[in-house]
Write an enzyme that holds these catalytic residues in place. Structure first.
Site, PDB file in Angstrom:
ATOM      1  N   SER A  12       0.088   5.299   5.431  1.00 36.68           N
ATOM      2  CA  SER A  12      -1.218   5.215   6.058  1.00 36.68           C
ATOM      3  C   SER A  12      -1.259   6.057   7.333  1.00 36.68           C
ATOM      4  O   SER A  12      -0.865   7.224   7.316  1.00 36.68           O
ATOM      5  CB  SER A  12      -1.569   3.747   6.311  1.00 36.68           C
ATOM      6  OG  SER A  12      -2.935   3.589   6.612  1.00 36.68           O
ATOM      7  N   ASP A  50      -7.282   4.387  -3.809  1.00 38.76           N
ATOM      8  CA  ASP A  50      -7.194   3.954  -2.411  1.00 38.76           C
ATOM      9  C   ASP A  50      -8.593   3.986  -1.794  1.00 38.76           C
ATOM     10  O   ASP A  50      -9.262   5.017  -1.808  1.00 38.76           O
ATOM     11  CB  ASP A  50      -6.260   4.904  -1.650  1.00 38.76           C
ATOM     12  CG  ASP A  50      -5.979   4.461  -0.227  1.00 38.76           C
ATOM     13  OD1 ASP A  50      -6.630   3.511   0.252  1.00 38.76           O
ATOM     14  OD2 ASP A  50      -5.110   5.084   0.406  1.00 38.76           O
ATOM     15  N   HIS A  84      -4.204   0.889  -1.565  1.00 36.35           N
ATOM     16  CA  HIS A  84      -3.676   1.512  -0.346  1.00 36.35           C
ATOM     17  C   HIS A  84      -2.235   1.141  -0.022  1.00 36.35           C
ATOM     18  O   HIS A  84      -1.425   2.004   0.283  1.00 36.35           O
ATOM     19  CB  HIS A  84      -4.584   1.142   0.836  1.00 36.35           C
ATOM     20  CG  HIS A  84      -4.243   1.874   2.096  1.00 36.35           C
ATOM     21  ND1 HIS A  84      -4.240   3.258   2.183  1.00 36.35           N
ATOM     22  CD2 HIS A  84      -3.891   1.421   3.326  1.00 36.35           C
ATOM     23  CE1 HIS A  84      -3.915   3.621   3.412  1.00 36.35           C
ATOM     24  NE2 HIS A  84      -3.690   2.532   4.124  1.00 36.35           N
TER      25      HIS A  84
END
Length: 416
Positions: free
Chosen positions: A232, A326, A360
């Site tokens: 991330s 995602d 994600h």
């Protein structure tokens, strides 16, 4: 028949590392008896996660979860680890949190009579993070804050810096599990931990440079270079480290952005501004969750060049992993752009792997799928995307790829 004869077994042992597969069996049931299996975890914040599945015993009164299909509940079909990855929070928008890796995650398993709800048998799987002889050393050296994990045995071992989420604090499970494979791993915090700033106005790359230098100088670390693993927001930091700092040979970026995001990044006299965002691109799901997938502007636009990470400068190998579903942001686009940047500069120093229906948070194997959560930069519940089964299969695949990648490019003595 007497239910006192019913046994719930976890094989090969009730104790294992968190990333290991176990076999769940129930024995002593009546032939073809319907049984409900339940699992439960209370995480380090006290959040409760539960899953359940319906099975039918075979003619010998046995249920083998690795072979028998679930007929309903949290998942259906043959899912050997379904009772683990399907664990869902009782309070929505929570992700399983493990702060203290010195203690295992306890997964309580129960077998119940489907008709009466009577408890027939139970057992607890202790899913640990530390192998025997592994060292966990808190790090407060200069400015850097984190925890160092050193595997047992004769070193030196390849070294890895583990960067986690924008939300701050320190997350140790991935680092400790990687260390169990034969790596020295520094889980590095960069905000909201001990005396680090809670809401820094900018991030200084010199801090991360200090961490790389510290790790490379450890006697237990086999040089001359180290690796980075990120996910991330920290994926952009990993790209910046690889672009500007020396001593890095292998970088893993999981669902990262190829430009800087959220906070300005400084290095010496260089300032990399965060990528602009477009509020009107926020969508709402039918359940009222924010969908922020398309909020960031396209990093490849001419006006966004100052925010791009100059990875063409990097001398390391990259592993870009991206989930196509995602919804935190468009990870697949960002990964493809990063690969294109290297390709356009004549570099083939990367692997790109995409997962069509994953979300994600690609974590260690058997980590419960997280569909939504409170976003640290926004403060509201957002959709993270993915389909549970595809997502957990992606986690399994990526975990093996990450180990193989570091083994190949850090000249590892790692074990599988």
């Amino acid at each position: 028949m007497a239910y006192s004869q019913v046994r719930l077994k976890i094989l090969p042992s009730v104790r294992c590392l968190f990333d290991k597969l176990v076999q769940v069996k129930v024995e002593g049931l009546a032939a073809h008896k319907a049984v409900e299996l339940r699992s439960k975890v209370v995480d380090d914040r006290g959040m409760v996660f539960k899953a359940s599945a319906l099975y039918t015993a075979d003619e010998t009164g046995r249920v083998d979860v690795s072979r028998a299909p679930s007929l309903g509940g949290s998942y259906t079909g043959v899912e050997p680890m379904g009772l683990f990855w399907a664990l869902a929070p009782e309070t929505p928008h929570n992700k399983l949190l493990k702060k203290n890796v010195l203690s295992p995650t306890l997964v309580e398993l129960q077998a119940l009579n489907k008709e009466t709800g009577e408890l027939l048998a139970s057992e607890t799987n202790e899913r640990g993070y530390m192998t025997e002889g592994m060292k966990r050393i808190p790090v407060q050296e200069g400015k850097i804050r984190g925890v160092l994990f050193i595997p047992p045995g004769d070193g030196p071992f390849p070294g890895i810096v583990d960067l986690y989420l924008f939300g701050g604090g320190l997350t140790e499970p991935r680092a400790s599990l990687l260390a169990s494979k034969g790596f020295v791993v520094l889980a590095l915090a960069y905000q909201r931990y001990q005396d680090l700033p809670k809401n820094p106005a900018n991030l200084d790359l010199e801090y991360f440079e200090e961490a790389v230098t510290y790790l490379r100088r450890r006697a237990e670390v086999k040089g001359p270079r180290v690796g980075i693993i990120s996910i991330s927001h920290s994926g952009g930091l990993a790209m910046a480290m690889s672009s500007f700092l020396s001593g890095i040979s292998a970088t893993v970026c999981i669902n990262a952005c190829n430009a800087n995001t959220v906070i300005p990044l400084h290095y010496k006299d260089i300032v990399i501004p965060p990528l602009p965002y477009v509020i009107k691109n926020v969508k709402f799901t039918d359940s009222g969750l924010l969908d922020i997938r398309d909020v960031l502007t396209d990093p490849s636009l001419e006006t966004n060049k100052p925010s791009l990470m100059p990875i063409e400068r990097a001398s390391c190998q990259f592993l870009f992993a991206a989930s196509e579903d995602d919804h935190n942001w468009n990870s697949a686009l960002f990964a493809e752009q990063a690969a294109a940047t290297l390709r356009n500069h004549g570099k083939a120093s990367f692997q790109l792997v995409t997962y069509p229906k994953a979300g994600h948070f690609l974590e260690a194997p058997h980590t419960p799928y997280c569909a939504s959560g409170i976003h640290a930069a926004i403060g509201s519940a957002v959709l993270f995307g993915g389909e549970p089964k595809a997502h957990v299969e992606a986690q399994l695949d990526l975990w093996d790829r990450v180990q193989e990648f570091f083994k190949s490019h850090l000249d590892s003595k790692s074990t599988f």
